[in-house]
Scaffold this motif. Structure first.
Motif, PDB file in Angstrom:
ATOM      1  N   UNK A 293       0.855  -1.200   0.000  1.00  0.00           N
ATOM      2  CA  UNK A 293       0.000   0.000   0.000  1.00  0.00           C
ATOM      3  C   UNK A 293       0.889   1.248   0.000  1.00  0.00           C
ATOM      4  N   UNK A 294       1.989   1.182   0.751  1.00  0.00           N
ATOM      5  CA  UNK A 294       2.943   2.301   0.773  1.00  0.00           C
ATOM      6  C   UNK A 294       3.479   2.553  -0.638  1.00  0.00           C
ATOM      7  N   UNK A 295       3.843   1.478  -1.332  1.00  0.00           N
ATOM      8  CA  UNK A 295       4.389   1.615  -2.694  1.00  0.00           C
ATOM      9  C   UNK A 295       3.388   2.347  -3.593  1.00  0.00           C
ATOM     10  N   UNK A 296       2.122   1.973  -3.454  1.00  0.00           N
ATOM     11  CA  UNK A 296       1.101   2.620  -4.284  1.00  0.00           C
ATOM     12  C   UNK A 296       0.946   4.102  -3.918  1.00  0.00           C
ATOM     13  N   UNK A 297       0.959   4.356  -2.615  1.00  0.00           N
ATOM     14  CA  UNK A 297       0.849   5.754  -2.166  1.00  0.00           C
ATOM     15  C   UNK A 297       2.035   6.569  -2.683  1.00  0.00           C
ATOM     16  N   UNK A 298       3.228   5.980  -2.587  1.00  0.00           N
ATOM     17  CA  UNK A 298       4.442   6.686  -3.018  1.00  0.00           C
ATOM     18  C   UNK A 298       4.360   7.000  -4.516  1.00  0.00           C
ATOM     19  N   UNK A 299       3.761   6.085  -5.280  1.00  0.00           N
ATOM     20  CA  UNK A 299       3.577   6.354  -6.710  1.00  0.00           C
ATOM     21  C   UNK A 299       2.697   7.591  -6.901  1.00  0.00           C
ATOM     22  N   UNK A 300       1.635   7.674  -6.105  1.00  0.00           N
ATOM     23  CA  UNK A 300       0.740   8.845  -6.204  1.00  0.00           C
ATOM     24  C   UNK A 300       1.483  10.114  -5.789  1.00  0.00           C
ATOM     25  N   UNK A 301       2.267  10.009  -4.699  1.00  0.00           N
ATOM     26  CA  UNK A 301       3.021  11.178  -4.247  1.00  0.00           C
ATOM     27  C   UNK A 301       4.020  11.627  -5.327  1.00  0.00           C
ATOM     28  N   UNK A 302       4.588  10.662  -6.042  1.00  0.00           N
ATOM     29  CA  UNK A 302       5.586  11.029  -7.062  1.00  0.00           C
ATOM     30  C   UNK A 302       4.912  11.779  -8.221  1.00  0.00           C
ATOM     31  N   UNK A 303       3.660  11.384  -8.528  1.00  0.00           N
ATOM     32  CA  UNK A 303       2.930  12.126  -9.568  1.00  0.00           C
ATOM     33  C   UNK A 303       2.689  13.573  -9.120  1.00  0.00           C
ATOM     34  N   UNK A 304       2.305  13.713  -7.841  1.00  0.00           N
ATOM     35  CA  UNK A 304       2.133  15.064  -7.289  1.00  0.00           C
ATOM     36  C   UNK A 304       3.479  15.793  -7.309  1.00  0.00           C
ATOM     37  N   UNK A 305       4.552  15.026  -7.054  1.00  0.00           N
ATOM     38  CA  UNK A 305       5.902  15.602  -7.053  1.00  0.00           C
ATOM     39  C   UNK A 305       6.293  16.156  -8.413  1.00  0.00           C
ATOM     40  N   UNK A 306       5.863  15.492  -9.480  1.00  0.00           N
ATOM     41  CA  UNK A 306       6.182  15.962 -10.838  1.00  0.00           C
ATOM     42  C   UNK A 306       5.505  17.317 -11.080  1.00  0.00           C
ATOM     43  N   UNK A 307       4.227  17.393 -10.697  1.00  0.00           N
ATOM     44  CA  UNK A 307       3.495  18.663 -10.864  1.00  0.00           C
ATOM     45  C   UNK A 307       4.174  19.759 -10.046  1.00  0.00           C
ATOM     46  N   UNK A 308       4.533  19.398  -8.813  1.00  0.00           N
ATOM     47  CA  UNK A 308       5.175  20.359  -7.913  1.00  0.00           C
ATOM     48  C   UNK A 308       6.519  20.831  -8.487  1.00  0.00           C
ATOM     49  N   UNK A 309       7.270  19.894  -9.072  1.00  0.00           N
ATOM     50  CA  UNK A 309       8.560  20.249  -9.680  1.00  0.00           C
ATOM     51  C   UNK A 309       8.355  21.282 -10.796  1.00  0.00           C
ATOM     52  N   UNK A 310       7.276  21.097 -11.560  1.00  0.00           N
ATOM     53  CA  UNK A 310       6.978  22.048 -12.634  1.00  0.00           C
ATOM     54  C   UNK A 310       6.654  23.418 -12.051  1.00  0.00           C
ATOM     55  N   UNK A 311       5.926  23.417 -10.909  1.00  0.00           N
ATOM     56  CA  UNK A 311       5.592  24.693 -10.241  1.00  0.00           C
ATOM     57  C   UNK A 311       6.871  25.368  -9.756  1.00  0.00           C
TER      58      UNK A 311
END
Lengths: 235, 285
Positions: free
Chosen positions: A112-130
């Protein structure tokens, strides 16, 4: 091995059938179907909220950073959303008293952590663009800055998963975040303008290659976390 | 059948368990030993939280590590320190646990209601757990362990911290749940298992010391346990086991290898006598 034993072994294998080891993609699909967002992010709200709150000062620092430190600040801040949410949510999980129990369930806490981390990384990509947009001014190359930010994000994400998989202590995530922050603050301070020059002078092909390699390493670590039985051991 | 085949677990230079072989079949198997004897290590290996350094653990001939998720789907586990979500109700918590155990929604709702009824929490099913007593929390724990109707139910010190009334209630519950499944229960409290265990497993010096029916284990002290109210008459070579008050007298229970019928009355040994004899050094320490 005599014929009788060989026959018995063949019979045994045939009786059991051959089952393919679970694939990460199938596990992700099953997790999404069976748990849904409600149970995937169950009881992580505190971690996410605290994580988001600590991001406000970081974004302010990014926006106000002097021009001479733009690359250093951008690469240091880009993985912060991923890192902070992961650390808050997963440290809270490990301290929660249910971590051990969840590791014995059909879907382990690690999966479940792995799946959550995948979601966080997607948010991280958007954040990196910001972050890139905040740092972007005339004279800066947007693609170069973005690929540097993504390199930092994916290298950080891959390393954090590697550490979470290998070390099962409760403070593992927090210690990794502290070490990452220390390195990213120490580098510009220790190396001065040299570090900024190094980052700004890095060809885009190199930073894009690092970003791709980081993303591949992150995908590998995620796959391992989803499929590797021994990764859910607590000690 | 669940089997341990010459299992050893080491932490660096420290050997927690050495060369353990046990077969578990349906019924209650009680792991009885003082704290630090390796009970929790064994429980954690059976739940795949840690792995043997040597040897293997097999479920119907297959190694449990290789069975992976298929094995985890077979077990129900109540850990020693059962954490819970204070701000959630038992019903919400059980629905969440059903999801991570991959139980479909409709079955989860039915099982949750059934189990809350079984453990006597139906009336508080929607109350937040922060208001619950230790006994009620343990009952939520047993309910979550039973959600997937496990073939193997593993309970680590389930009665620790419970008052006597809750302990009796819990014992009865485990006894009722032990039909058609393997129940592995670790405890250092003899009275928890005396009446419900089919097999008692004892460890000493990190090795398997005994694995037998309670009556057979008690029989190892047959004819050697005595009671007297004359403490001074007990020979010095005897091992004093327990003392209890009986009206105005103090009755002392002791174990002797030689015949003491002239000084005391011979009595039937119980599991506590055996426990105190085997672990005399650890219990005194």
């Amino acid at each position: 091995m005599d014929n009788e034993k060989r026959e018995a072994s063949i019979e045994y294998i045939l009786a059991r059938g051959l089952t393919a080891p679970p694939r990460a993609r199938r596990i992700v699909r099953e997790l999404l179907c069976d748990l849904g967002p409600r149970f995937i992010f169950w009881d992580t709200a505190y971690g996410v909220v605290f994580g988001l709150l600590t991001l406000a000062p970081l974004l302010a620092i990014t926006a106000l950073a002097p021009e001479t430190l733009r690359y250093s600040v951008a690469t240091a801040v880009a993985p912060s959303l991923f890192l902070i949410i992961t650390v808050f949510a997963e440290t809270a999980e490990r301290f929660g008293g249910l971590y051990e129990l969840k590791q014995t369930c059909r879907y382990t806490a690690a999966q479940v952590t792995a799946l959550r981390v995948m979601c966080y990384s997607l948010a991280g990509i958007v954040y990196s663009a910001v972050v890139t947009l905040l740092c972007f001014e005339e004279g800066f190359e947007f693609a170069s800055l973005l690929s540097l930010c993504l390199s930092a994000l994916f290298v950080c994400a891959a390393l954090s998963l590697f550490v979470l998989r290998r070390l099962h202590g409760r403070w593992t995530g927090a210690l990794f975040a502290a070490a990452w922050a220390f390195v990213n603050i120490a580098a510009p301070y220790g190396l001065g303008e040299g570090w900024e020059r190094f980052l700004s002078g890095l060809p885009i092909a190199v930073s894009a290659a690092v970003a791709l390699a980081g993303a591949a390493a992150f995908a590998y670590q995620t796959r391992k976390m989803l499929t590797e039985g021994r990764s859910y051991a607590v000690a | 059948m669940l089997s341990l085949d010459r299992v050893t677990k080491k932490y660096g230079d420290f050997t927690a368990l050495q060369d353990i072989s046990i077969d578990f079949s349906d019924g209650v198997h009680a792991l009885l030993a003082p704290n630090g004897a390796g009970k929790t290590t064994l429980i954690k290996m059976l739940t795949t939280l840690i792995f043997p350094t040597k040897g293997e653990i097999l479920w119907n001939g297959d190694e449990i590590v290789k069975l992976d998720a298929a094995y985890r789907a077979l077990i129900g586990y109540l850990p020693q320190d059962f954490g819970y979500y204070r701000n959630r109700s038992p019903r919400e918590f059980l629905h969440y646990m059903s999801a991570v155990k991959r139980i479909d929604c409709r079955t989860a709702k039915r099982r949750t209601d059934e189990l809350l009824e079984t453990v006597g929490l139906a009336e508080v099913r929607d109350k937040k757990m922060k208001k619950f007593s230790g006994g009620m929390i343990q009952r939520v724990g047993i309910a979550q362990a039973m959600l997937n109707d496990p073939k193997i139910l593993i309970l680590d010190e389930p009665t620790a911290g419970l008052d006597p009334k809750e302990r009796v209630r819990f014992r009865n519950l485990i006894s009722a749940l032990s039909k058609d499944r393997i129940v592995i229960l670790s405890t250092h409290i003899v009275s928890d298992i005396e009446t419900i265990a089919n097999r008692v497993i004892l460890f000493k010096d990190h090795r398997l010391f005994a694995n037998d029916a309670p009556a057979a284990i008690c029989a190892t002290l047959a004819g050697k346990v005595y009671e007297t109210d004359a403490f001074d008459a007990i020979p010095a070579s005897c091992l004093v086991l327990t003392e209890r008050r009986d009206e105005s007298r103090t009755i002392t229970r002791f174990m002797s290898e030689s015949d003491c019928t002239d000084a005391a009355k011979r009595v039937a040994p119980n599991l506590e006598d055996v426990f105190l004899c085997i672990y005399r050094d650890e219990v005194i320490a």
